[in-house]
Design a protein around this motif. Structure first.
Motif, PDB file in Angstrom:
ATOM      1  N   SER A  27      24.650 -22.946  41.818  1.00 48.93           N
ATOM      2  CA  SER A  27      25.510 -23.323  40.687  1.00 48.93           C
ATOM      3  C   SER A  27      25.442 -22.255  39.607  1.00 48.93           C
ATOM      4  O   SER A  27      24.353 -21.830  39.196  1.00 48.93           O
ATOM      5  CB  SER A  27      25.045 -24.653  40.092  1.00 48.93           C
ATOM      6  OG  SER A  27      25.103 -25.682  41.053  1.00 48.93           O
ATOM      7  N   PHE A  28      26.605 -21.865  39.138  1.00 45.70           N
ATOM      8  CA  PHE A  28      26.642 -20.794  38.144  1.00 45.70           C
ATOM      9  C   PHE A  28      27.902 -20.940  37.319  1.00 45.70           C
ATOM     10  O   PHE A  28      28.976 -21.230  37.844  1.00 45.70           O
ATOM     11  CB  PHE A  28      26.630 -19.424  38.839  1.00 45.70           C
ATOM     12  CG  PHE A  28      26.435 -18.265  37.888  1.00 45.70           C
ATOM     13  CD1 PHE A  28      25.167 -17.938  37.425  1.00 45.70           C
ATOM     14  CD2 PHE A  28      27.503 -17.500  37.472  1.00 45.70           C
ATOM     15  CE1 PHE A  28      24.978 -16.878  36.552  1.00 45.70           C
ATOM     16  CE2 PHE A  28      27.329 -16.430  36.594  1.00 45.70           C
ATOM     17  CZ  PHE A  28      26.065 -16.111  36.137  1.00 45.70           C
ATOM     18  N   HIS A  29      27.744 -20.723  36.024  1.00 46.45           N
ATOM     19  CA  HIS A  29      28.857 -20.796  35.077  1.00 46.45           C
ATOM     20  C   HIS A  29      29.599 -22.126  35.286  1.00 46.45           C
ATOM     21  O   HIS A  29      29.006 -23.181  35.195  1.00 46.45           O
ATOM     22  CB  HIS A  29      29.753 -19.575  35.227  1.00 46.45           C
ATOM     23  CG  HIS A  29      30.676 -19.395  34.048  1.00 46.45           C
ATOM     24  ND1 HIS A  29      30.223 -19.207  32.774  1.00 46.45           N
ATOM     25  CD2 HIS A  29      32.030 -19.378  33.966  1.00 46.45           C
ATOM     26  CE1 HIS A  29      31.247 -19.088  31.947  1.00 46.45           C
ATOM     27  NE2 HIS A  29      32.368 -19.192  32.645  1.00 46.45           N
ATOM     28  N   ASN A  31      30.754 -23.458  38.013  1.00 44.02           N
ATOM     29  CA  ASN A  31      30.566 -24.087  39.328  1.00 44.02           C
ATOM     30  C   ASN A  31      29.255 -24.857  39.351  1.00 44.02           C
ATOM     31  O   ASN A  31      28.204 -24.298  39.022  1.00 44.02           O
ATOM     32  CB  ASN A  31      30.566 -23.028  40.432  1.00 44.02           C
ATOM     33  CG  ASN A  31      31.929 -22.407  40.613  1.00 44.02           C
ATOM     34  OD1 ASN A  31      32.940 -23.109  40.570  1.00 44.02           O
ATOM     35  ND2 ASN A  31      31.975 -21.095  40.797  1.00 44.02           N
ATOM     36  N   TYR A  32      29.324 -26.103  39.788  1.00 48.70           N
ATOM     37  CA  TYR A  32      28.134 -26.944  39.692  1.00 48.70           C
ATOM     38  C   TYR A  32      28.040 -27.903  40.866  1.00 48.70           C
ATOM     39  O   TYR A  32      29.006 -28.586  41.208  1.00 48.70           O
ATOM     40  CB  TYR A  32      28.184 -27.754  38.392  1.00 48.70           C
ATOM     41  CG  TYR A  32      27.096 -28.790  38.256  1.00 48.70           C
ATOM     42  CD1 TYR A  32      25.765 -28.417  38.129  1.00 48.70           C
ATOM     43  CD2 TYR A  32      27.399 -30.153  38.246  1.00 48.70           C
ATOM     44  CE1 TYR A  32      24.766 -29.367  38.003  1.00 48.70           C
ATOM     45  CE2 TYR A  32      26.404 -31.107  38.114  1.00 48.70           C
ATOM     46  CZ  TYR A  32      25.087 -30.711  37.992  1.00 48.70           C
ATOM     47  OH  TYR A  32      24.105 -31.646  37.866  1.00 48.70           O
ATOM     48  N   PRO A  34      24.737 -30.456  41.983  1.00 45.79           N
ATOM     49  CA  PRO A  34      23.326 -30.755  41.712  1.00 45.79           C
ATOM     50  C   PRO A  34      22.411 -30.478  42.897  1.00 45.79           C
ATOM     51  O   PRO A  34      21.192 -30.362  42.718  1.00 45.79           O
ATOM     52  CB  PRO A  34      23.340 -32.246  41.346  1.00 45.79           C
ATOM     53  CG  PRO A  34      24.633 -32.779  41.835  1.00 45.79           C
ATOM     54  CD  PRO A  34      25.587 -31.642  41.825  1.00 45.79           C
TER      55      PRO A  34
ATOM     56  N   SER B  87      26.019 -17.873  29.366  1.00 42.66           N
ATOM     57  CA  SER B  87      26.854 -18.881  30.012  1.00 42.66           C
ATOM     58  C   SER B  87      26.432 -19.193  31.441  1.00 42.66           C
ATOM     59  O   SER B  87      26.801 -20.227  31.984  1.00 42.66           O
ATOM     60  CB  SER B  87      28.303 -18.413  30.026  1.00 42.66           C
ATOM     61  OG  SER B  87      28.448 -17.277  30.845  1.00 42.66           O
ATOM     62  N   GLY B  88      25.656 -18.295  32.059  1.00 40.97           N
ATOM     63  CA  GLY B  88      25.383 -18.428  33.486  1.00 40.97           C
ATOM     64  C   GLY B  88      24.845 -19.781  33.894  1.00 40.97           C
ATOM     65  O   GLY B  88      25.348 -20.420  34.812  1.00 40.97           O
TER      66      GLY B  88
END
Lengths: 238, 101
Positions: A27-29, A31-32, A34, B87-88
């Motif tokens: 997950s980054f910025h 995009n997620y 869990p 922000s990462g």
């Protein structure tokens, strides 16, 4: 209980900003997921391609170990400590953000894209003095060997960071097998296939697949085709 | 839907400003920044926060005192650490803390 995790290349997040195309293992910025947050201390593994002349403008970081490994093209780094550097394939850059740093990363080439791995590890020490380092490992022997390119020790091979992690690069000929023995069996190993096909333990992997294993003393890597791999040993707890 | 109120504590003023700007780009969130214990106390007087983001690297004693006033204001408030200063990881940290999928 399972002691491995497979991240197929096609399962990664994708972000297309026009000038930047980013395949993100975790997950980054924006995009997620869990279920896809990290592998131990390894928090970010982005496979970024930046168009010619474009890049990441000035932005801050603190308390993170940030590693860049160019795979194609030329990347220019500038930071608030006054460092200006250009890195190419065969080089690795490590930045300890510590108490705070600003940096930019641009494609140095106006015409050709640059592709690089952007890797973040949680640090094991906070508020360290920010530092930047880079290393040319291109002349190191990684043909059918695993060449150490990063460690926690400043007097060891490769760049060093504030985390008990070790990175190795290997170019393996088709059919060649090699074992990676962990420095610390409490750690995990994350194998990222830069190119080619390999089998790690019994798990087949294609280009850009990632495979993490823990609670093992070693991992066995066998090349199915000529292959290039990045082997990252990281703490699972720290 | 009411915006989630997020208090961010960070030592580094420019990083704090960046984090607040990034949070407020999300229409479902509203961020308030504080870079000291005193500012955190003031922030709690006028707001009910859903989440507190603590920049890692804050002085341990200040962090402990801030956690105390968080829990005094609302024992159910979620407090998590923010790493990386940009922000990462920010959005994942918030969404994870808020229990989003």
């Amino acid at each position: 209980m399972s002691n491995s995790i497979l991240h197929k290349a096609s399962s990664r997040f994708y972000a297309d900003h026009g000038w930047l195309k980013s395949a993100q293992t975790f997950s980054f910025h924006g995009n997620y997921d869990p279920e896809r947050l990290q592998f131990g201390a390894l928090r970010v593994l982005n496979d970024d391609t930046v168009n010619g002349g474009k890049g990441f403008g000035r932005h801050p970081h603190d308390n993170m170990e940030i590693i860049s490994i160019p795979l194609e093209g030329v990347l220019e780094h500038q930071d608030s400590m006054g460092n200006t550097a250009v890195i190419s394939p065969g080089e690795i850059q490590a930045m300890s953000a510590g108490t705070g740093i600003y940096h930019t990363e641009y494609n140095k080439d106006e015409d050709q894209p640059v592709t690089f791995l952007q890797i973040w590890l949680y640090p094991d020490a906070l508020n360290v003095e920010p530092r930047y380092d880079q290393l040319d490992y291109s002349k190191g022997d990684r043909q059918n060997k695993l060449l150490q390119i990063l460690s926690p020790h400043r007097d060891d091979e490769g760049v060093w960071i504030n985390q008990k992690a070790w990175f190795h690069m290997g170019d393996l000929e088709s059919g060649f097998g090699i074992d990676y023995r962990l420095k610390n069996e409490a750690n995990g190993v994350y194998v990222f296939v830069i190119s080619g096909e390999v089998i790690v333990n019994t798990q087949p992997l294609d280009t850009r697949d990632g495979y993490g294993v823990w609670d093992v003393p070693l991992v066995a890597i066998k090349a199915v085709t000529d292959a290039s791999v990045l082997v990252m040993e990281v703490p699972m707890k720290w | 839907m009411e915006k989630k109120q997020i208090l961010v504590l960070a030592d580094h003023p420019e990083i704090l400003e960046t984090i607040i700007r990034l949070i407020n780009k999300n229409e479902d969130w509203f961020g308030v920044g504080a870079n000291s214990y005193e500012e955190a106390v003031i922030a709690f007087q006028g707001n009910e926060f859903d989440l507190v983001l603590l920049g890692v690297g804050m002085d341990d004693e200040i962090e402990r005192r801030i956690l105390e006033i968080c829990k005094a204001a609302d024992p159910g408030i979620v407090c998590v650490r923010h790493y990386g200063g940009g922000s990462g990881l920010l959005y994942s940290e918030i969404r994870h803390a808020l229990g989003e999928n």
